[in-house]
Write a protein that holds these residues in place. Structure first.
Motif, PDB file in Angstrom:
ATOM      1  N   MET A  57       0.903  -1.260   0.184  1.00  0.00           N
ATOM      2  CA  MET A  57       0.078   0.046  -0.135  1.00  0.00           C
ATOM      3  C   MET A  57       0.856   1.134   0.028  1.00  0.00           C
ATOM      4  O   MET A  57       0.330   2.220  -0.322  1.00  0.00           O
ATOM      5  CB  MET A  57      -0.851  -0.125   1.137  1.00  0.00           C
ATOM      6  CG  MET A  57      -2.000  -1.185   1.146  1.00  0.00           C
ATOM      7  SD  MET A  57      -3.036  -1.063  -0.058  1.00  0.00           S
ATOM      8  CE  MET A  57      -3.902   0.272   0.206  1.00  0.00           C
ATOM      9  N   GLY A  58       2.110   1.024   0.569  1.00  0.00           N
ATOM     10  CA  GLY A  58       3.069   2.121   0.371  1.00  0.00           C
ATOM     11  C   GLY A  58       3.408   2.756  -0.910  1.00  0.00           C
ATOM     12  O   GLY A  58       4.004   3.748  -1.083  1.00  0.00           O
ATOM     13  N   VAL A  59       3.129   1.897  -2.006  1.00  0.00           N
ATOM     14  CA  VAL A  59       3.588   2.477  -3.403  1.00  0.00           C
ATOM     15  C   VAL A  59       2.900   3.744  -3.900  1.00  0.00           C
ATOM     16  O   VAL A  59       3.220   4.393  -4.586  1.00  0.00           O
ATOM     17  CB  VAL A  59       3.540   1.214  -4.375  1.00  0.00           C
ATOM     18  CG1 VAL A  59       4.568   0.106  -3.983  1.00  0.00           C
ATOM     19  CG2 VAL A  59       2.228   1.014  -4.646  1.00  0.00           C
ATOM     20  N   PHE A  60       1.530   3.726  -3.337  1.00  0.00           N
ATOM     21  CA  PHE A  60       0.767   4.882  -3.742  1.00  0.00           C
ATOM     22  C   PHE A  60       0.964   6.205  -3.034  1.00  0.00           C
ATOM     23  O   PHE A  60       1.157   6.244  -1.724  1.00  0.00           O
ATOM     24  CB  PHE A  60      -0.759   4.255  -3.447  1.00  0.00           C
ATOM     25  CG  PHE A  60      -1.252   3.249  -4.242  1.00  0.00           C
ATOM     26  CD1 PHE A  60      -1.268   3.263  -5.674  1.00  0.00           C
ATOM     27  CD2 PHE A  60      -1.241   2.023  -3.748  1.00  0.00           C
ATOM     28  CE1 PHE A  60      -1.753   2.087  -6.156  1.00  0.00           C
ATOM     29  CE2 PHE A  60      -1.500   0.928  -4.189  1.00  0.00           C
ATOM     30  CZ  PHE A  60      -1.677   0.843  -5.781  1.00  0.00           C
TER      31      PHE A  60
ATOM     32  N   SER B 294       8.848   2.744  -6.548  1.00  0.00           N
ATOM     33  CA  SER B 294       7.303   3.591  -6.755  1.00  0.00           C
ATOM     34  C   SER B 294       7.882   5.001  -6.806  1.00  0.00           C
ATOM     35  O   SER B 294       8.629   5.859  -6.360  1.00  0.00           O
ATOM     36  CB  SER B 294       6.735   3.426  -5.612  1.00  0.00           C
ATOM     37  OG  SER B 294       5.418   4.082  -5.815  1.00  0.00           O
ATOM     38  N   ILE B 295       7.452   5.651  -8.158  1.00  0.00           N
ATOM     39  CA  ILE B 295       7.988   6.964  -8.523  1.00  0.00           C
ATOM     40  C   ILE B 295       6.764   7.611  -8.925  1.00  0.00           C
ATOM     41  O   ILE B 295       5.670   7.275  -9.614  1.00  0.00           O
ATOM     42  CB  ILE B 295       8.790   7.000  -9.807  1.00  0.00           C
ATOM     43  CG1 ILE B 295       9.930   6.061  -9.285  1.00  0.00           C
ATOM     44  CG2 ILE B 295       9.070   8.379 -10.346  1.00  0.00           C
ATOM     45  CD1 ILE B 295      10.844   5.787 -10.630  1.00  0.00           C
TER      46      ILE B 295
ATOM     47  N   HIS C 204       5.111   3.533 -11.545  1.00  0.00           N
ATOM     48  CA  HIS C 204       5.130   4.929 -12.062  1.00  0.00           C
ATOM     49  C   HIS C 204       4.008   5.593 -12.357  1.00  0.00           C
ATOM     50  O   HIS C 204       3.163   5.225 -13.165  1.00  0.00           O
ATOM     51  CB  HIS C 204       6.167   5.138 -13.463  1.00  0.00           C
ATOM     52  CG  HIS C 204       6.493   6.462 -13.842  1.00  0.00           C
ATOM     53  ND1 HIS C 204       5.669   6.959 -14.948  1.00  0.00           N
ATOM     54  CD2 HIS C 204       6.798   7.569 -13.281  1.00  0.00           C
ATOM     55  CE1 HIS C 204       6.320   8.031 -15.155  1.00  0.00           C
ATOM     56  NE2 HIS C 204       6.849   8.601 -14.408  1.00  0.00           N
ATOM     57  N   LEU C 205       3.563   6.558 -11.282  1.00  0.00           N
ATOM     58  CA  LEU C 205       2.390   7.360 -11.414  1.00  0.00           C
ATOM     59  C   LEU C 205       2.617   8.695 -11.812  1.00  0.00           C
ATOM     60  O   LEU C 205       3.625   9.454 -11.137  1.00  0.00           O
ATOM     61  CB  LEU C 205       1.866   7.351 -10.092  1.00  0.00           C
ATOM     62  CG  LEU C 205       1.377   5.916  -9.392  1.00  0.00           C
ATOM     63  CD1 LEU C 205       0.924   5.974  -7.756  1.00  0.00           C
ATOM     64  CD2 LEU C 205       0.304   5.256 -10.285  1.00  0.00           C
TER      65      LEU C 205
ATOM     66  N   ALA D 299      -1.512   6.612 -15.532  1.00  0.00           N
ATOM     67  CA  ALA D 299      -1.428   7.955 -15.430  1.00  0.00           C
ATOM     68  C   ALA D 299      -2.557   8.397 -14.351  1.00  0.00           C
ATOM     69  O   ALA D 299      -3.298   7.995 -13.866  1.00  0.00           O
ATOM     70  CB  ALA D 299      -1.929   8.354 -16.898  1.00  0.00           C
ATOM     71  N   ILE D 300      -2.010   9.529 -13.689  1.00  0.00           N
ATOM     72  CA  ILE D 300      -2.812  10.230 -12.471  1.00  0.00           C
ATOM     73  C   ILE D 300      -3.551  11.417 -12.931  1.00  0.00           C
ATOM     74  O   ILE D 300      -2.839  11.987 -13.911  1.00  0.00           O
ATOM     75  CB  ILE D 300      -2.069  10.214 -11.392  1.00  0.00           C
ATOM     76  CG1 ILE D 300      -0.808  11.042 -11.521  1.00  0.00           C
ATOM     77  CG2 ILE D 300      -1.806   9.023 -10.607  1.00  0.00           C
ATOM     78  CD1 ILE D 300       0.130  11.579 -10.274  1.00  0.00           C
TER      79      ILE D 300
END
Length: 152
Positions: A1-4, A108-109, A130-131, A151-152
């Motif tokens: 969950m920490g990747v977000f 996580s980027i 990658h977000l 994509a965010i």
């Protein structure tokens, strides 16, 4: 969950696919991995570790559609994951060097990055999330690297 990122609305469908792909779930016969993931997620919600953002009550099943994680819990997860060299989170414009990701398993980027994914060919990184507004171009990378771009 920490990747977000903080305050990120996580789509449950995407989260479950990520958990399955990473191998975080163990099969329980006769359930599918997706069913097991939904049970784990509901357990985390019952323990108040994950917050429900949206449930669909269209067919009375109350299916979970989106969720998020409290900022303090996320910070604890990221700190512990970094100590264990399990996850490194980058959330700013940075130049990624081999020293930054040395011995990390997951990366996580968020946002813009400047590096060639091909430079990770011999690294210990096994998954890259990658977000960003634009997608990362992946030309060549290790066959052991799982790349998730959203994509965010």
């Amino acid at each position: 969950m920490g990747v977000f990122p903080k305050d990120y609305v996580i789509h449950v469908f995407y989260l479950i696919r990520l958990w399955v792909a990473e191998g975080f779930l163990k099969p329980i016969i006769p359930k599918s991995l997706e069913e097991v993931a939904k049970e784990y997620l509901e357990d985390l919600i019952d323990r108040n570790l994950i917050m429900v953002r949206y449930r669909s009550y269209r067919d009375d099943s109350g299916e979970l559609k989106t969720c998020s994680i409290h900022d303090l819990i996320r910070d604890l997860i990221v700190r512990k994951a970094r100590e264990e060299k399990f996850l490194h989170v980058m959330n700013q414009k940075v130049e990624i060097s081999p020293e930054i990701i040395k011995n990390q398993r997951h990366l996580s980027i968020y946002g813009e990055i400047r590096f060639d994914v091909g430079d990770m060919y011999d690294s210990t990184v096994r998954s890259l999330l990658h977000l960003a507004d634009s997608l990362l171009s992946v030309n060549k990378c290790s066959p052991l690297l799982r790349c998730w771009m959203h994509a965010i």
